[in-house]
Design a protein around this motif. Structure first.
Motif, mmCIF file in Angstrom:
data_model
loop_
_atom_site.group_PDB
_atom_site.id
_atom_site.type_symbol
_atom_site.label_atom_id
_atom_site.label_comp_id
_atom_site.label_asym_id
_atom_site.label_seq_id
_atom_site.Cartn_x
_atom_site.Cartn_y
_atom_site.Cartn_z
ATOM 1 N N VAL A 190 10.587 2.900 -33.376
ATOM 2 C CA VAL A 190 11.226 1.493 -33.054
ATOM 3 C C VAL A 190 11.661 0.477 -31.986
ATOM 4 C CG1 VAL A 190 12.937 -0.394 -33.922
ATOM 5 C CG2 VAL A 190 10.843 0.606 -35.347
ATOM 6 N N TYR A 191 13.061 2.043 -31.658
ATOM 7 C CA TYR A 191 13.057 1.691 -30.384
ATOM 8 C C TYR A 191 12.491 1.688 -29.261
ATOM 9 C CZ TYR A 191 17.919 2.575 -33.572
ATOM 10 O OH TYR A 191 18.333 2.094 -34.619
ATOM 11 N N ALA A 192 11.791 2.967 -29.375
ATOM 12 C CA ALA A 192 10.820 3.099 -28.152
ATOM 13 C C ALA A 192 9.811 2.135 -27.644
ATOM 14 C CB ALA A 192 9.947 4.361 -28.427
ATOM 15 N N LEU A 193 9.786 1.608 -28.956
ATOM 16 C CA LEU A 193 8.705 0.041 -28.506
ATOM 17 C C LEU A 193 9.606 -0.979 -28.060
ATOM 18 C CD1 LEU A 193 5.530 -1.432 -28.084
ATOM 19 C CD2 LEU A 193 6.023 -1.723 -31.089
ATOM 20 N N ARG A 194 10.733 -1.213 -27.979
ATOM 21 C CA ARG A 194 11.498 -1.548 -27.882
ATOM 22 C C ARG A 194 11.929 -1.701 -26.284
ATOM 23 N NH1 ARG A 194 17.810 -1.957 -30.456
ATOM 24 N NH2 ARG A 194 18.039 -0.935 -29.629
ATOM 25 N N ASP A 195 12.191 -0.615 -26.574
ATOM 26 C CA ASP A 195 12.621 0.316 -24.595
ATOM 27 C C ASP A 195 11.311 -0.718 -23.723
ATOM 28 O OD1 ASP A 195 15.321 0.159 -25.455
ATOM 29 O OD2 ASP A 195 14.546 2.526 -26.006
ATOM 30 N N ALA A 196 10.137 0.386 -24.284
ATOM 31 C CA ALA A 196 8.668 -0.577 -23.399
ATOM 32 C C ALA A 196 8.299 -1.407 -23.189
ATOM 33 C CB ALA A 196 7.862 0.327 -23.743
ATOM 34 N N LEU A 197 8.954 -2.449 -25.056
ATOM 35 C CA LEU A 197 8.809 -4.105 -24.035
ATOM 36 C C LEU A 197 10.004 -4.614 -23.256
ATOM 37 C CD1 LEU A 197 7.507 -4.861 -27.543
ATOM 38 C CD2 LEU A 197 6.594 -5.096 -25.710
ATOM 39 N N ARG A 198 10.929 -4.401 -22.765
ATOM 40 C CA ARG A 198 12.488 -4.206 -22.314
ATOM 41 C C ARG A 198 11.718 -4.077 -21.029
ATOM 42 N NH1 ARG A 198 17.679 -3.258 -25.712
ATOM 43 N NH2 ARG A 198 17.613 -4.816 -27.234
ATOM 44 N N TYR A 199 11.197 -2.936 -21.054
ATOM 45 C CA TYR A 199 10.950 -2.418 -19.235
ATOM 46 C C TYR A 199 9.790 -3.388 -19.025
ATOM 47 C CZ TYR A 199 9.236 -0.190 -15.685
ATOM 48 O OH TYR A 199 8.693 0.100 -14.180
ATOM 49 N N LEU A 200 8.631 -3.676 -19.657
ATOM 50 C CA LEU A 200 7.566 -5.169 -18.799
ATOM 51 C C LEU A 200 8.025 -5.417 -18.983
ATOM 52 C CD1 LEU A 200 4.542 -4.983 -19.242
ATOM 53 C CD2 LEU A 200 4.509 -5.868 -21.556
ATOM 54 N N LYS A 201 9.403 -6.285 -19.827
ATOM 55 C CA LYS A 201 8.925 -7.904 -19.515
ATOM 56 C C LYS A 201 10.205 -8.686 -18.731
ATOM 57 C CE LYS A 201 12.150 -11.149 -21.243
ATOM 58 N NZ LYS A 201 13.550 -11.787 -22.726
ATOM 59 N N GLN A 202 10.709 -6.842 -17.587
ATOM 60 C CA GLN A 202 11.217 -6.699 -16.179
ATOM 61 C C GLN A 202 10.344 -6.377 -15.022
ATOM 62 O OE1 GLN A 202 13.766 -3.125 -16.905
ATOM 63 N NE2 GLN A 202 15.655 -3.858 -17.529
ATOM 64 N N VAL A 203 9.491 -5.683 -14.936
ATOM 65 C CA VAL A 203 8.514 -5.948 -14.530
ATOM 66 C C VAL A 203 7.384 -6.898 -14.226
ATOM 67 C CG1 VAL A 203 9.088 -3.483 -13.934
ATOM 68 C CG2 VAL A 203 6.975 -3.771 -15.570
ATOM 69 N N TRP A 204 7.197 -7.677 -15.701
ATOM 70 C CA TRP A 204 6.249 -8.749 -15.599
ATOM 71 C C TRP A 204 6.172 -9.990 -14.637
ATOM 72 C CZ3 TRP A 204 5.798 -14.014 -16.873
ATOM 73 C CH2 TRP A 204 4.240 -14.376 -17.574
ATOM 74 N N PRO A 205 4.774 -9.663 -14.074
ATOM 75 C CA PRO A 205 5.249 -10.627 -11.978
ATOM 76 C C PRO A 205 5.158 -12.048 -13.052
ATOM 77 C CG PRO A 205 2.575 -9.697 -13.853
ATOM 78 C CD PRO A 205 3.414 -8.762 -14.235
ATOM 79 N N GLY A 206 4.837 -12.424 -14.058
ATOM 80 C CA GLY A 206 5.075 -13.874 -14.099
ATOM 81 C C GLY A 206 3.331 -14.514 -13.531
ATOM 82 N N SER A 207 3.546 -15.781 -13.819
ATOM 83 C CA SER A 207 2.242 -17.130 -14.496
ATOM 84 C C SER A 207 2.290 -16.899 -12.829
ATOM 85 C CB SER A 207 3.182 -18.132 -15.077
ATOM 86 O OG SER A 207 1.881 -18.992 -15.501
ATOM 87 N N PRO A 208 0.665 -17.417 -12.566
ATOM 88 C CA PRO A 208 -0.031 -17.715 -12.618
ATOM 89 C C PRO A 208 -0.585 -15.712 -12.871
ATOM 90 C CG PRO A 208 -0.006 -18.956 -10.820
ATOM 91 C CD PRO A 208 1.086 -17.944 -10.694
ATOM 92 N N ALA A 209 0.087 -15.168 -12.429
ATOM 93 C CA ALA A 209 -0.668 -13.843 -11.966
ATOM 94 C C ALA A 209 -0.973 -13.374 -13.433
ATOM 95 C CB ALA A 209 0.082 -13.030 -11.231
ATOM 96 N N ARG A 210 0.536 -13.386 -14.616
ATOM 97 C CA ARG A 210 -0.197 -13.518 -16.477
ATOM 98 C C ARG A 210 -0.034 -14.485 -16.895
ATOM 99 N NH1 ARG A 210 -3.188 -9.580 -17.010
ATOM 100 N NH2 ARG A 210 -2.301 -8.968 -19.378
ATOM 101 N N PRO A 211 -0.841 -14.719 -17.487
ATOM 102 C CA PRO A 211 -0.543 -16.004 -19.003
ATOM 103 C C PRO A 211 0.252 -16.061 -18.893
ATOM 104 C CG PRO A 211 -2.614 -14.650 -19.654
ATOM 105 C CD PRO A 211 -1.762 -13.417 -18.352
ATOM 106 N N ALA A 212 1.258 -17.022 -19.384
ATOM 107 C CA ALA A 212 2.927 -17.817 -19.348
ATOM 108 C C ALA A 212 2.799 -16.843 -21.225
ATOM 109 C CB ALA A 212 3.306 -18.591 -19.321
ATOM 110 N N GLU A 213 1.803 -17.503 -21.467
ATOM 111 C CA GLU A 213 1.411 -16.620 -23.269
ATOM 112 C C GLU A 213 2.308 -15.375 -23.844
ATOM 113 O OE1 GLU A 213 -1.180 -17.755 -21.954
ATOM 114 O OE2 GLU A 213 -0.156 -20.115 -22.405
ATOM 115 N N GLU A 214 1.747 -14.658 -22.978
ATOM 116 C CA GLU A 214 2.202 -13.543 -22.637
ATOM 117 C C GLU A 214 3.660 -12.827 -22.488
ATOM 118 O OE1 GLU A 214 -0.123 -9.613 -20.706
ATOM 119 O OE2 GLU A 214 1.445 -9.883 -18.455
ATOM 120 N N GLN A 215 4.384 -13.338 -21.603
ATOM 121 C CA GLN A 215 6.226 -13.721 -22.166
ATOM 122 C C GLN A 215 6.807 -13.808 -23.049
ATOM 123 O OE1 GLN A 215 8.467 -15.354 -18.968
ATOM 124 N NE2 GLN A 215 9.885 -13.436 -18.753
ATOM 125 N N GLU A 216 6.121 -14.951 -23.407
ATOM 126 C CA GLU A 216 6.533 -15.176 -25.042
ATOM 127 C C GLU A 216 6.037 -13.965 -26.439
ATOM 128 O OE1 GLU A 216 4.825 -18.356 -25.794
ATOM 129 O OE2 GLU A 216 5.505 -20.198 -23.907
#
Length: 72
Positions: free
Chosen positions: A18-44
């Motif tokens: 649980v902790y590892a997956l949460r940390d990975a998702l937090r990192y993904l959120k930090q490096v997420w390129p944003g819309s329109p490069a990726r769908p806005a629903e992805e960040q949600e």
């Protein structure tokens, strides 16, 4: 089965996962390129999953805190 049909699954994780997956998702959120490069629903979705993992972590803490009190 098509992609738009309802589907429900179950995932069993130990607390370290649980902790590892949460940390990975937090990192993904930090490096997420944003819309329109990726769908806005992805960040949600990332935010929702982080919330669920936070809830699991909190529930785990309460369960084990309660067990420690019972053992005292």
């Amino acid at each position: 089965m098509t992609d738009d049909q309802d589907f429900e699954g179950t995932l069993h994780l130990d607390i370290k996962s649980v902790y590892a997956l949460r940390d990975a998702l937090r990192y993904l959120k930090q490096v997420w390129p944003g819309s329109p490069a990726r769908p806005a629903e992805e960040q949600e979705f990332i935010d929702q999953m982080i919330t669920v993992l936070n809830q699991l972590s909190l529930e785990h803490s309460f369960v084990f805190l309660d067990q420690e009190k019972r053992n005292d």
